[in-house]
Design a protein around this motif. Structure first.
Motif, PDB file in Angstrom:
ATOM      1  N   SER A   1     -10.423 -20.912  -9.496  1.00  0.00           N
ATOM      2  CA  SER A   1     -10.051 -19.872  -8.531  1.00  0.00           C
ATOM      3  C   SER A   1      -8.625 -19.369  -8.730  1.00  0.00           C
ATOM      4  CB  SER A   1     -10.218 -20.385  -7.102  1.00  0.00           C
ATOM      5  OG  SER A   1      -9.319 -21.456  -6.843  1.00  0.00           O
ATOM      6  N   ASN A   2      -7.813 -20.097  -9.514  1.00  0.00           N
ATOM      7  CA  ASN A   2      -6.442 -19.666  -9.788  1.00  0.00           C
ATOM      8  C   ASN A   2      -6.376 -18.504 -10.778  1.00  0.00           C
ATOM      9  OD1 ASN A   2      -5.362 -23.146  -9.979  1.00  0.00           O
ATOM     10  ND2 ASN A   2      -5.512 -21.835  -8.176  1.00  0.00           N
ATOM     11  N   LEU A   3      -7.371 -18.387 -11.641  1.00  0.00           N
ATOM     12  CA  LEU A   3      -7.278 -17.481 -12.784  1.00  0.00           C
ATOM     13  C   LEU A   3      -7.219 -16.013 -12.391  1.00  0.00           C
ATOM     14  CD1 LEU A   3      -9.763 -19.190 -15.284  1.00  0.00           C
ATOM     15  CD2 LEU A   3      -7.366 -19.729 -14.800  1.00  0.00           C
ATOM     16  N   GLN A   4      -7.667 -15.687 -11.186  1.00  0.00           N
ATOM     17  CA  GLN A   4      -7.684 -14.301 -10.718  1.00  0.00           C
ATOM     18  C   GLN A   4      -6.271 -13.735 -10.545  1.00  0.00           C
ATOM     19  OE1 GLN A   4      -6.748 -14.713  -7.297  1.00  0.00           O
ATOM     20  NE2 GLN A   4      -7.162 -12.774  -6.293  1.00  0.00           N
TER      21      GLN A   4
ATOM     22  N   VAL B   1      -5.790 -13.174  -1.225  1.00  0.00           N
ATOM     23  CA  VAL B   1      -4.734 -12.282  -1.700  1.00  0.00           C
ATOM     24  C   VAL B   1      -5.280 -11.514  -2.900  1.00  0.00           C
ATOM     25  CG1 VAL B   1      -3.713 -14.033  -3.227  1.00  0.00           C
ATOM     26  CG2 VAL B   1      -2.311 -12.124  -2.417  1.00  0.00           C
ATOM     27  N   LEU B   2      -4.984 -10.225  -2.969  1.00  0.00           N
ATOM     28  CA  LEU B   2      -5.400  -9.406  -4.107  1.00  0.00           C
ATOM     29  C   LEU B   2      -4.642  -9.866  -5.349  1.00  0.00           C
ATOM     30  CD1 LEU B   2      -7.265  -6.918  -4.649  1.00  0.00           C
ATOM     31  CD2 LEU B   2      -5.183  -5.544  -4.557  1.00  0.00           C
ATOM     32  N   GLY B   3      -5.355 -10.056  -6.446  1.00  0.00           N
ATOM     33  CA  GLY B   3      -4.790 -10.705  -7.623  1.00  0.00           C
ATOM     34  C   GLY B   3      -3.484 -10.138  -8.135  1.00  0.00           C
TER      35      GLY B   3
ATOM     36  N   MET C   1      -1.058 -16.794 -16.495  1.00  0.00           N
ATOM     37  CA  MET C   1      -0.644 -17.559 -17.668  1.00  0.00           C
ATOM     38  C   MET C   1      -1.671 -18.639 -18.012  1.00  0.00           C
ATOM     39  SD  MET C   1       3.050 -19.322 -18.545  1.00  0.00           S
ATOM     40  CE  MET C   1       3.824 -17.910 -19.325  1.00  0.00           C
ATOM     41  N   TYR C   2      -2.574 -18.935 -17.088  1.00  0.00           N
ATOM     42  CA  TYR C   2      -3.587 -19.954 -17.328  1.00  0.00           C
ATOM     43  C   TYR C   2      -4.883 -19.317 -17.825  1.00  0.00           C
ATOM     44  CZ  TYR C   2      -0.286 -22.445 -14.344  1.00  0.00           C
ATOM     45  OH  TYR C   2       0.858 -22.981 -13.811  1.00  0.00           O
TER      46      TYR C   2
END
Length: 357
Positions: A63-66, A187-189, A70-71
């Motif tokens: 879910s962080n990638l959005q 939050v919008l990416g 850097m990941y």
């Protein structure tokens, strides 16, 4: 220092080689390597900051990638600190990267922060911001603040040349029920990238002396309307007199919840005991991952559905990060006499412990 590397900055008449040298000499601490921390670290590293400290103890989640760009997919499950440190060194081998595989807390904040010239808040919670503020006041360090909410963001610079502090703008920490939760609100990416870059710019201004930092001014960004506003606020001199940290930086709550650590929870899962686990996340989150035989009662439905919980058994509350389970605890302890426990740090902490144990 490779002068040709930074030529696009040093040719600026109001910047030049003198400002570039100040960047090289600077020691910047970034607390958090998530949505805000990633763009902050990328640009400060690229621009030639000499020493970057990173405080981060989380792992990469899908879910962080959005927004944490850097990941990559192959990094899911890995330590954020390890991944971002390696990539920053590949981006600029001249930078000294120092990682702190921990979360900032009352016990380590002063020791970590004292080694740096400026602190950048890239966290996502109120307790961390109050802790950073108070430590920076005690140590007389400026810090750059950033916050996100859905399509909006905020930026300011606190404790700059004895100017206003975070407590001058937000005197007291809100209660746990008043705190926004990005797991619920989202939050919008692209917004973290905008706010994080604005924070990086403010840090560069503070370090080099160019321009006018946002001290005593809160910048408000509305992504949907593409609008920027500024609110001025004044120094409350009493806020500069702090000499010690607070006894606790926990959110205000009527009762202290009964927390169960990740290792104790795992031991309970491995035992023959059948646990009554109530998952208060959204149905979509529940479908992505949940504990076997757990029951999904989203937090927003708890007031109507708490009667579905067996009052003759202890209750174990879980959510993604611990914020929603805290709210569920505060509600249920008024309605039920049975023992109620929370998974400390939520599923994020459980998964981190499970991967690294």
């Amino acid at each position: 220092m490779n002068n040709s590397r930074y030529i696009r900055q040093t040719v600026l008449k109001s910047f030049g080689t003198e400002a570039q040298q100040k960047l090289k000499n600077a020691k910047v601490l970034v607390v958090g390597a998530g949505g805000l921390g990633v763009p902050i670290l990328q640009y400060l590293n690229a621009m030639g900051i000499g020493t970057l400290g990173i405080v981060e103890n989380d792992t990469v989640d899908i879910s962080n990638l959005q927004r944490q760009v850097m990941y990559a997919e192959g990094d899911v499950g890995k330590s954020k600190l390890d991944v971002i440190s390696e990539k920053l060194q590949q981006q600029n081998s001249e930078t000294k990267i120092t990682g702190f595989a921990t979360f900032l807390n009352r016990e380590n904040a002063l020791e970590i922060i004292k080694k740096y010239d400026i602190v950048i808040d890239a966290t996502d919670n109120f307790p961390a911001r109050y802790l950073i503020n108070d430590a920076c006041v005690i140590l007389n360090k400026p810090f750059v603040y950033g916050a996100l909410h859905e399509f909006e963001g905020q930026v300011s610079v606190f404790n700059y040349k004895n100017g206003p502090t975070y407590r001058c703008l937000f005197p007291t920490m809100p209660g746990s029920d008043e705190m926004p939760n990005c797991n619920e609100n989202g939050v919008l990416g692209v917004v973290p990238g905008i706010i994080g870059n604005l924070q990086a710019l403010e840090a560069v201004k503070v370090i080099t002396g160019i321009g006018k930092p946002l001290a005593g001014r809160l910048l408000l960004f509305d992504g949907l309307q593409q609008q920027y506003q500024q609110i001025r606020f004044q120094l409350e001199p009493e806020n500069l007199k702090r000499t010690v940290l607070e006894a606790s930086y926990e959110a205000i709550s009527c009762k202290v919840p009964h927390l169960i650590s990740a290792d104790a929870f795992i031991s309970s899962l491995d035992s023959r005991e059948t646990l009554q686990i109530i998952d208060v996340r959204t149905p979509d989150e529940f479908e992505t991952f949940h504990f076997e035989k757990s029951k999904n009662i989203p937090l927003q439905e708890l007031a109507q559905r708490w009667g579905e919980i067996n009052s003759s058994q202890p209750v174990y509350l879980v959510c993604q990060s611990g914020i929603r389970s805290r709210k569920a605890y505060n509600f249920l302890q008024k309605e039920m006499d049975t023992p109620i426990y929370e998974l400390e740090g939520g599923i994020n902490n459980y998964q981190h412990y499970a991967v690294n144990s």
